[in-house]
Design an enzyme around this catalytic site. Structure first.
Site, PDB file in Angstrom:
ATOM      1  N   LEU A  65      43.988   9.739 -30.279  1.00 55.25           N
ATOM      2  CA  LEU A  65      44.294   9.387 -28.885  1.00 55.25           C
ATOM      3  C   LEU A  65      43.506   9.858 -27.953  1.00 55.25           C
ATOM      4  O   LEU A  65      42.358  10.447 -28.190  1.00 55.25           O
ATOM      5  CB  LEU A  65      45.441  10.360 -28.707  1.00 55.25           C
ATOM      6  CG  LEU A  65      46.786   9.992 -29.437  1.00 55.25           C
ATOM      7  CD1 LEU A  65      47.763  11.453 -29.836  1.00 55.25           C
ATOM      8  CD2 LEU A  65      47.382   8.912 -29.163  1.00 55.25           C
ATOM      9  N   PRO A  66      43.609   9.197 -26.370  1.00 53.43           N
ATOM     10  CA  PRO A  66      42.598   9.418 -25.713  1.00 53.43           C
ATOM     11  C   PRO A  66      42.245  10.736 -24.967  1.00 53.43           C
ATOM     12  O   PRO A  66      40.956  11.049 -25.103  1.00 53.43           O
ATOM     13  CB  PRO A  66      43.199   8.508 -24.227  1.00 53.43           C
ATOM     14  CG  PRO A  66      44.035   7.789 -24.661  1.00 53.43           C
ATOM     15  CD  PRO A  66      44.689   8.420 -26.014  1.00 53.43           C
ATOM     16  N   THR A  94      38.989  12.675 -29.366  1.00 58.72           N
ATOM     17  CA  THR A  94      37.798  13.697 -28.745  1.00 58.72           C
ATOM     18  C   THR A  94      38.663  14.380 -27.432  1.00 58.72           C
ATOM     19  O   THR A  94      38.874  13.740 -26.402  1.00 58.72           O
ATOM     20  CB  THR A  94      36.801  12.930 -28.354  1.00 58.72           C
ATOM     21  OG1 THR A  94      36.091  12.473 -29.402  1.00 58.72           O
ATOM     22  CG2 THR A  94      35.739  13.821 -27.627  1.00 58.72           C
ATOM     23  N   LYS A 169      31.392  17.987 -31.593  1.00 58.40           N
ATOM     24  CA  LYS A 169      31.663  16.609 -30.697  1.00 58.40           C
ATOM     25  C   LYS A 169      31.070  16.814 -29.227  1.00 58.40           C
ATOM     26  O   LYS A 169      30.349  15.946 -28.975  1.00 58.40           O
ATOM     27  CB  LYS A 169      33.061  16.074 -30.789  1.00 58.40           C
ATOM     28  CG  LYS A 169      33.089  14.843 -30.083  1.00 58.40           C
ATOM     29  CD  LYS A 169      32.496  13.696 -30.584  1.00 58.40           C
ATOM     30  CE  LYS A 169      32.772  12.381 -29.679  1.00 58.40           C
ATOM     31  NZ  LYS A 169      32.026  11.290 -30.270  1.00 58.40           N
ATOM     32  N   LYS A 244      34.121  11.205 -19.516  1.00 63.72           N
ATOM     33  CA  LYS A 244      35.004  11.781 -20.024  1.00 63.72           C
ATOM     34  C   LYS A 244      34.448  13.110 -21.007  1.00 63.72           C
ATOM     35  O   LYS A 244      34.805  14.354 -20.600  1.00 63.72           O
ATOM     36  CB  LYS A 244      36.158  11.107 -20.951  1.00 63.72           C
ATOM     37  CG  LYS A 244      37.324  12.019 -21.339  1.00 63.72           C
ATOM     38  CD  LYS A 244      37.865  11.540 -22.685  1.00 63.72           C
ATOM     39  CE  LYS A 244      37.724  11.906 -23.954  1.00 63.72           C
ATOM     40  NZ  LYS A 244      38.338  11.527 -24.960  1.00 63.72           N
TER      41      LYS A 244
HETATM   42  P1  NAD Z   1      41.603   3.504 -26.860  1.00 64.76           P
HETATM   43  O1  NAD Z   1      42.325   3.915 -25.351  1.00 64.76           O
HETATM   44  O2  NAD Z   1      41.149   2.271 -27.409  1.00 64.76           O
HETATM   45  O3  NAD Z   1      42.976   3.977 -28.132  1.00 64.76           O
HETATM   46  C1  NAD Z   1      43.717   5.226 -27.657  1.00 64.76           C
HETATM   47  C2  NAD Z   1      45.258   4.653 -28.044  1.00 64.76           C
HETATM   48  O4  NAD Z   1      46.203   5.578 -27.913  1.00 64.76           O
HETATM   49  C3  NAD Z   1      45.557   3.576 -26.978  1.00 64.76           C
HETATM   50  O5  NAD Z   1      46.004   2.209 -27.785  1.00 64.76           O
HETATM   51  C4  NAD Z   1      46.896   4.107 -26.287  1.00 64.76           C
HETATM   52  O6  NAD Z   1      47.969   3.229 -26.197  1.00 64.76           O
HETATM   53  C5  NAD Z   1      47.259   5.066 -27.409  1.00 64.76           C
HETATM   54  N1  NAD Z   1      48.259   6.079 -26.804  1.00 64.76           N
HETATM   55  C6  NAD Z   1      48.295   6.754 -25.815  1.00 64.76           C
HETATM   56  N2  NAD Z   1      49.188   7.734 -25.521  1.00 64.76           N
HETATM   57  C7  NAD Z   1      49.888   7.461 -26.599  1.00 64.76           C
HETATM   58  C8  NAD Z   1      51.326   8.180 -27.010  1.00 64.76           C
HETATM   59  N3  NAD Z   1      51.777   9.132 -26.329  1.00 64.76           N
HETATM   60  N4  NAD Z   1      51.657   7.640 -28.032  1.00 64.76           N
HETATM   61  C9  NAD Z   1      51.128   6.660 -28.861  1.00 64.76           C
HETATM   62  N5  NAD Z   1      49.947   6.216 -28.777  1.00 64.76           N
HETATM   63  C10 NAD Z   1      49.419   6.662 -27.567  1.00 64.76           C
HETATM   64  O7  NAD Z   1      40.732   4.737 -27.122  1.00 64.76           O
HETATM   65  P2  NAD Z   1      39.506   4.742 -28.287  1.00 64.76           P
HETATM   66  O8  NAD Z   1      38.262   4.062 -28.228  1.00 64.76           O
HETATM   67  O9  NAD Z   1      40.352   4.241 -29.676  1.00 64.76           O
HETATM   68  O10 NAD Z   1      39.214   6.461 -28.391  1.00 64.76           O
HETATM   69  C11 NAD Z   1      40.222   7.111 -29.282  1.00 64.76           C
HETATM   70  C12 NAD Z   1      39.536   8.442 -29.189  1.00 64.76           C
HETATM   71  O11 NAD Z   1      38.504   8.629 -29.816  1.00 64.76           O
HETATM   72  C13 NAD Z   1      39.118   9.065 -27.698  1.00 64.76           C
HETATM   73  O12 NAD Z   1      39.433  10.471 -27.614  1.00 64.76           O
HETATM   74  C14 NAD Z   1      37.661   8.802 -27.800  1.00 64.76           C
HETATM   75  O13 NAD Z   1      36.874   9.606 -26.710  1.00 64.76           O
HETATM   76  C15 NAD Z   1      37.186   9.027 -29.127  1.00 64.76           C
HETATM   77  N6  NAD Z   1      36.230   8.269 -29.648  1.00 64.76           N
HETATM   78  C16 NAD Z   1      35.958   7.134 -29.046  1.00 64.76           C
HETATM   79  C17 NAD Z   1      34.500   6.165 -29.614  1.00 64.76           C
HETATM   80  C18 NAD Z   1      34.492   4.798 -29.216  1.00 64.76           C
HETATM   81  O14 NAD Z   1      33.470   4.554 -29.408  1.00 64.76           O
HETATM   82  N7  NAD Z   1      35.593   4.052 -28.603  1.00 64.76           N
HETATM   83  C19 NAD Z   1      33.964   6.849 -30.273  1.00 64.76           C
HETATM   84  C20 NAD Z   1      34.109   8.334 -30.554  1.00 64.76           C
HETATM   85  C21 NAD Z   1      35.362   8.925 -30.410  1.00 64.76           C
END
Ligand code: NAD
Length: 294
Positions: A65-66, A94, A169, A244
């Site tokens: 999740l975000p 994260t 992280k 973030k």
């Molecule tokens: P994203 O926004 O693409 O995906 C997050 C998903 O969570 C969204 O689809 C959203 O609809 C869903 N969501 C939010 N609240 C929800 C709820 N209550 N119930 C169900 N679903 C819900 O983000 P991402 O890029 O997949 O990143 C996710 C996590 O991974 C973050 O914490 C980010 O910091 C971490 N991260 C991302 C990357 C990257 O390159 N994108 C790399 C390392 C870590």
């Protein structure tokens, strides 16, 4: 093979779930965005229409999740009430250390085994199953979560107790956020001094300033063909995500009284880049703001 609930099927979650399915696990998924749940069904997963429905039959629950507020809401609002008694809980998001430890403590009080397991490696690593997992939790729960993490990653590191995965992280990304700006300032200055980017890269990439932001993700088009600079800074890892993480670093630093002058300045610069419209671009796009002298 396990019944897995996967909550959060975004840029990272969906490819991670795909690797679990391809390795024979049954994955039931939920996301607030219905089209993402549909995508999971198209690759062999099963749809859930709520978090509760997603977790009620699962042996393992994975969340991606975000932010901390989403994690707290999903665990305290649904998972803790609906998950099976002995379900293993793995949060790969994260988030801030404090929320992570608070949720882990609540899980423990309710009798669940839980680890925080944030990742490094981006969407490419999620697709290839080569993520690094930084795992916080007790030894036994770490070992229990390892077989699932090994399907999605190639480097699984136990970092200590609850919240230590998040600490690792945040420290990692603090270095990355600062080093991207250092590389951007240096390559921008080089250009103005009449020094060719490829020439500087040939020197720095094998010299004492060598770092990942330079050799794998150079913010200048040309020398590193796979870097986002060659595709007009399409993400990758967005500047909003980096801002973030730099905010998480600032909060973590102030919680322990650590002075972080470079990280504080880096956070301001990423915020400025977002104000200039760069939030949804790759974080290496900050090079354009720096080279334009903004
Ligand atoms: P994203 O926004 O693409 O995906 C997050 C998903 O969570 C969204 O689809 C959203 O609809 C869903 N969501 C939010 N609240 C929800 C709820 N209550 N119930 C169900 N679903 C819900 O983000 P991402 O890029 O997949 O990143 C996710 C996590 O991974 C973050 O914490 C980010 O910091 C971490 N991260 C991302 C990357 C990257 O390159 N994108 C790399 C390392 C870590």
């Amino acid at each position: 093979m396990a019944n897995i609930a996967f909550i959060g099927l975004g840029n990272m979650g969906l490819p991670m779930a795909k690797n679990l399915i391809e390795n024979g696990h049954s994955v039931k998924g939920f996301d607030l965005v219905p089209s993402l749940v549909e995508k999971l069904c198209n690759i062999g997963g099963e749809a859930a229409d709520s978090v509760s429905n997603c977790v009620e039959m699962a042996e393992t629950v994975i969340t991606m999740l975000p932010e901390g507020k989403h994690v707290e809401e999903v665990y305290s609002g649904s998972i803790f009430q609906s998950a099976k008694e002995n379900a293993l809980l793995i949060d790969c998001s994260t988030i801030d250390v404090e929320t992570s430890r608070r949720v882990a403590l609540k899980a423990k009080e309710l009798g669940f085994e839980m680890v925080d397991a944030p990742v490094s490696g981006g969407t490419g690593g999620a697709e290839a199953g080569t993520l690094t997992f930084m795992v916080g939790g007790d030894n036994q729960t770490f070992e229990k979560s390892r077989p699932f993490l090994e399907v999605m990653g190639s480097n699984i590191v136990h970092t200590g107790g609850a919240g230590n995965g998040q600490a690792a992280k945040i420290c990692n990304n603090m270095i990355l956020g600062i080093s991207m700006i250092a590389v951007s300032e240096s390559f921008s200055m080089a250009e103005k001094l009449g020094l060719d980017a490829q020439t500087l890269f040939d020197i720095t990439s094998s010299s004492s300033s060598q770092c990942w932001a330079m050799t794998s993700y150079l913010p200048v088009p040309g020398p590193v063909p796979t870097s986002p600079a060659n595709r007009d800074y399409q993400p990758g890892f967005t500047a909003a995500m980096m801002a973030k993480d730099m905010r998480l670093a600032a909060d973590a630093a102030s919680s322990v009284g650590q002075k972080t002058d470079l990280a504080s300045n880096a956070l301001k610069l990423y915020q400025k880049y977002m104000e200039l419209g760069g939030g949804s671009r790759d974080f290496s796009g900050i090079f354009t703001m720096i080279s334009e002298g903004k």
